[in-house]
Design a protein around this motif. Structure first.
Motif, mmCIF file in Angstrom:
data_model
loop_
_atom_site.group_PDB
_atom_site.id
_atom_site.type_symbol
_atom_site.label_atom_id
_atom_site.label_comp_id
_atom_site.label_asym_id
_atom_site.label_seq_id
_atom_site.Cartn_x
_atom_site.Cartn_y
_atom_site.Cartn_z
ATOM 1 N N GLY A 56 5.021 89.885 11.200
ATOM 2 C CA GLY A 56 4.724 90.880 11.637
ATOM 3 C C GLY A 56 5.972 91.905 11.271
ATOM 4 O O GLY A 56 7.198 91.522 11.099
ATOM 5 N N GLN A 57 5.823 93.419 11.525
ATOM 6 C CA GLN A 57 6.813 94.117 11.545
ATOM 7 C C GLN A 57 7.497 94.144 12.723
ATOM 8 O O GLN A 57 6.873 94.529 13.883
ATOM 9 C CB GLN A 57 6.014 95.410 11.072
ATOM 10 N N GLY A 58 8.875 94.037 12.762
ATOM 11 C CA GLY A 58 9.546 94.494 13.942
ATOM 12 C C GLY A 58 10.934 93.688 13.818
ATOM 13 O O GLY A 58 11.007 92.880 12.803
ATOM 14 N N PHE A 59 11.759 93.688 15.114
ATOM 15 C CA PHE A 59 12.841 92.601 15.195
ATOM 16 C C PHE A 59 12.508 91.297 16.091
ATOM 17 O O PHE A 59 12.044 91.771 17.080
ATOM 18 C CB PHE A 59 14.036 93.748 15.774
ATOM 19 N N ILE A 60 13.181 90.411 15.538
ATOM 20 C CA ILE A 60 13.132 89.161 16.399
ATOM 21 C C ILE A 60 14.368 88.567 16.280
ATOM 22 O O ILE A 60 15.011 88.383 15.141
ATOM 23 C CB ILE A 60 11.906 88.182 16.143
ATOM 24 N N GLU A 61 14.990 88.103 17.422
ATOM 25 C CA GLU A 61 16.185 87.183 17.345
ATOM 26 C C GLU A 61 16.046 86.112 18.282
ATOM 27 O O GLU A 61 15.808 86.380 19.594
ATOM 28 C CB GLU A 61 17.406 88.243 17.836
ATOM 29 N N VAL A 62 16.150 84.876 17.730
ATOM 30 C CA VAL A 62 16.115 83.884 18.622
ATOM 31 C C VAL A 62 17.344 83.082 18.765
ATOM 32 O O VAL A 62 17.867 82.861 17.595
ATOM 33 C CB VAL A 62 15.018 82.596 18.128
ATOM 34 N N MET A 63 17.926 82.743 20.010
ATOM 35 C CA MET A 63 19.270 82.189 20.302
ATOM 36 C C MET A 63 20.491 82.520 19.439
ATOM 37 O O MET A 63 21.051 82.057 18.866
ATOM 38 C CB MET A 63 18.971 80.404 20.025
ATOM 39 N N GLY A 64 20.161 83.957 19.148
ATOM 40 C CA GLY A 64 21.327 84.668 18.444
ATOM 41 C C GLY A 64 20.933 84.576 16.880
ATOM 42 O O GLY A 64 21.879 85.185 16.295
ATOM 43 N N ILE A 65 19.959 84.036 16.312
ATOM 44 C CA ILE A 65 19.772 84.198 14.861
ATOM 45 C C ILE A 65 18.545 85.157 14.757
ATOM 46 O O ILE A 65 17.364 85.087 15.304
ATOM 47 C CB ILE A 65 19.265 82.600 14.446
ATOM 48 N N ARG A 66 18.847 86.066 13.946
ATOM 49 C CA ARG A 66 17.845 87.036 13.613
ATOM 50 C C ARG A 66 16.966 86.642 12.506
ATOM 51 O O ARG A 66 17.190 85.888 11.770
ATOM 52 C CB ARG A 66 18.632 88.213 13.173
ATOM 53 N N ARG A 67 15.709 86.942 12.800
ATOM 54 C CA ARG A 67 14.516 86.332 11.778
ATOM 55 C C ARG A 67 14.756 86.929 10.618
ATOM 56 O O ARG A 67 14.754 88.361 10.282
ATOM 57 C CB ARG A 67 13.036 86.867 12.408
ATOM 58 N N ALA A 68 15.021 86.387 9.452
ATOM 59 C CA ALA A 68 14.662 86.624 8.266
ATOM 60 C C ALA A 68 14.361 85.396 7.405
ATOM 61 O O ALA A 68 14.639 84.449 7.892
ATOM 62 C CB ALA A 68 16.264 86.929 7.899
ATOM 63 N N LYS A 69 14.119 85.450 6.100
ATOM 64 C CA LYS A 69 13.566 84.239 5.403
ATOM 65 C C LYS A 69 14.550 83.157 5.374
ATOM 66 O O LYS A 69 14.398 82.169 5.599
ATOM 67 C CB LYS A 69 13.022 84.932 3.996
ATOM 68 N N LYS A 70 15.798 83.691 5.205
ATOM 69 C CA LYS A 70 17.141 82.737 4.994
ATOM 70 C C LYS A 70 17.052 82.090 6.330
ATOM 71 O O LYS A 70 17.916 80.872 6.317
ATOM 72 C CB LYS A 70 18.197 83.365 4.269
ATOM 73 N N ASN A 71 16.788 82.803 7.319
ATOM 74 C CA ASN A 71 17.244 81.999 8.660
ATOM 75 C C ASN A 71 16.064 81.161 9.332
ATOM 76 O O ASN A 71 16.304 80.598 10.470
ATOM 77 C CB ASN A 71 17.579 83.191 9.704
ATOM 78 N N ILE A 72 14.968 81.135 8.596
ATOM 79 C CA ILE A 72 14.038 80.531 9.190
ATOM 80 C C ILE A 72 13.927 79.172 9.731
ATOM 81 O O ILE A 72 13.956 78.448 10.796
ATOM 82 C CB ILE A 72 12.567 80.578 8.280
#
Lengths: 230, 222
Positions: A56-72
């Motif tokens: 979805g649209q918006g900002f998510i950060e898990v354990m200091g890692i920002r959600r982005a395709k390369k970080n999945i």
């Protein structure tokens, strides 16, 4: 440190139905948050977003890692997710092998197998090592799925209705196991016992938005929270 | 033991495909070997009966077609029907005879991860479909009085619901794969169990199948 930061997250299904609307939620490391709300309020959809399964649209950060395709991959590495219904979580035909897929790649097949047996022993399931997960009872299935996700040693646990379909004894057993863990947890639930025995905080969800975030003591004194729990 | 079992299984499959010169011997040996596999595999006879229901239907259709104008009744056609039913039952019996360990043992030799996963999910889906069919049958009995035309409601609603449920479950399986296997390969540790019962059944099956193949192909008159 914040284990989870969600800002302005919104998501609509293909048919246009709004599932999440401007969700904001911050969870500190080590906290266990019970996510409560009516059926269809968006709890499971929110968990799927945190795990990167919905976008979805918006900002998510898990354990200091920002959600982005390369970080999945990195995000999924730090998360263990217990789905609802749990039977689809199993991939392998027997329990030992299902836990083996969660263990580190550098171990040999035999080491993985022995480690899997140790995990099953922790959950009193060692006698089912060669059984199909589909042959287990609901409570055993939940414990087996939990063993499978904990074997990966994730830092953050997403649990969708962990006590669903469980009898009192099994529910207490699962709660006891979870309460011994140090991981940060976000637990979608309707059960009062989860808030009482496990959670440190309660987040209330209504119509796709977080409408309240309280420490557990305060939450259990509120009428709007009590009405959502059974 | 898995290798021996697999070898016996393939020998039995090969046996069904050879041209039978001595028909009575061929039929007796085939049934005998399949029964050994079924009973040493521990499949209950009721389960075997229910799993064979699609074959009864197939045989009935096959039989009806044989009476169509222009079709001729012949022993060859009955033999073909017998072989189809036999291969179905051998495959069915082999699943319980080889067991989960045997399945994993076979998977160990597949190096393509995607194929391995496909086979794993296929077997899981078939197992859950079988479970769901049983649950649907109970649901039907509870909600519909199965008399006369009421029976038509079963395929109309429940079969459609069953299929939709399976399709919906793919979404869950996909989520499980994404969250559990994002950077891991499927690894298999096939334990090599040994049981006297299995050894005996392998020896009997392999020697009987081999003897019959020899008799049939060498055209020895008995």
């Amino acid at each position: 440190m914040d284990a989870l930061v969600i800002k302005n997250l919104s998501y609509s299904y293909l048919d246009g139905k709004i599932a999440l609307s401007n969700v904001n939620l911050t969870i500190q490391e080590g906290h266990r948050v019970a996510l409560i709300g009516e059926n269809g309020s968006g709890k499971s959809t929110l968990l799927l977003h945190i795990n990167g399964l919905l976008d979805g649209q918006g900002f998510i950060e898990v354990m200091g890692i920002r959600r982005a395709k390369k970080n999945i991959k990195a995000i999924r590495h730090s998360i263990g997710c217990l789905f609802n219904p749990v039977e689809y979580q199993f991939i392998m035909p027997d329990l030992a092998h299902d836990i083996m897929i969660s263990l580190p790649e550098h171990l040999s097949d035999k080491e993985k197998y022995n480690a899997a047996l140790q995990w099953l022993k922790k959950f009193n399931l060692e006698q089912y090592a060669t059984s199909s997960p589909l042959e287990l009872s609901s409570g055993e299935m939940k414990k087996a799925a939990l063993a499978g996700i904990l074997a990966r040693e994730p830092a953050f646990l997403l649990l969708d209705e962990p006590l669903n379909n469980l009898d009192r004894a099994s529910a207490f057993e699962i709660l006891k196991l979870l309460s011994l863990m140090t991981q940060t947890m976000l637990i979608a639930t309707h059960r009062c016992i989860v808030a009482e025995k496990l959670a440190t905080h309660v987040a209330v969800m209504k119509n796709g938005s977080i409408t309240g975030y309280y420490n557990v003591k305060k939450a259990l004194s509120l009428k709007e929270v009590k009405e959502l729990l059974i | 033991m898995h290798i021996a079992k697999l070898a016996a299984f393939f020998l039995l499959l090969f046996h069904t495909l050879i041209p039978a010169q001595n028909l009575q011997l061929y039929v007796v040996v085939s049934i005998f070997l399949t029964l050994i596999m079924i009973y040493s595999g521990g499949m209950p006879s009721t389960a075997l009966f229910f799993k064979n229901i699609p074959m009864f239907f197939f045989a009935a259709v096959f039989f009806v077609f044989m009476f169509f104008p222009g079709m001729t009744l012949s022993a060859d056609k009955f033999l073909t029907l017998f072989k189809i039913i036999l291969i179905f039952n051998i495959s069915l019996a082999a699943s319980s005879w080889l067991g989960r360990g045997g399945f994993l043992f076979c998977l160990k030799f597949i190096s393509v991860q995607r194929l391995k996963l496909f086979l794993l999910l296929l077997s899981r889906s078939l197992a859950s479909f079988e479970r769901n069919v049983r649950a649907a049958a109970v649901g039907v009995q509870l909600r519909i009085e199965l008399t006369g035309k009421q029976k038509l409601l079963v395929p109309k609603y429940y079969v459609r619901n069953l299929i939709m449920k399976e399709l919906y479950s793919f979404q869950h399986s996909q989520a499980a794969l994404a969250s559990r296997l994002y950077d891991h390969n499927v690894t298999i540790y096939a334990r090599n169990g040994f049981a006297v019962k299995d050894l005996l059944s392998v020896c009997v099956m392999a020697s009987a199948a081999f003897a019959d193949i020899f008799i049939q192909t060498a055209n020895i008159k008995i």
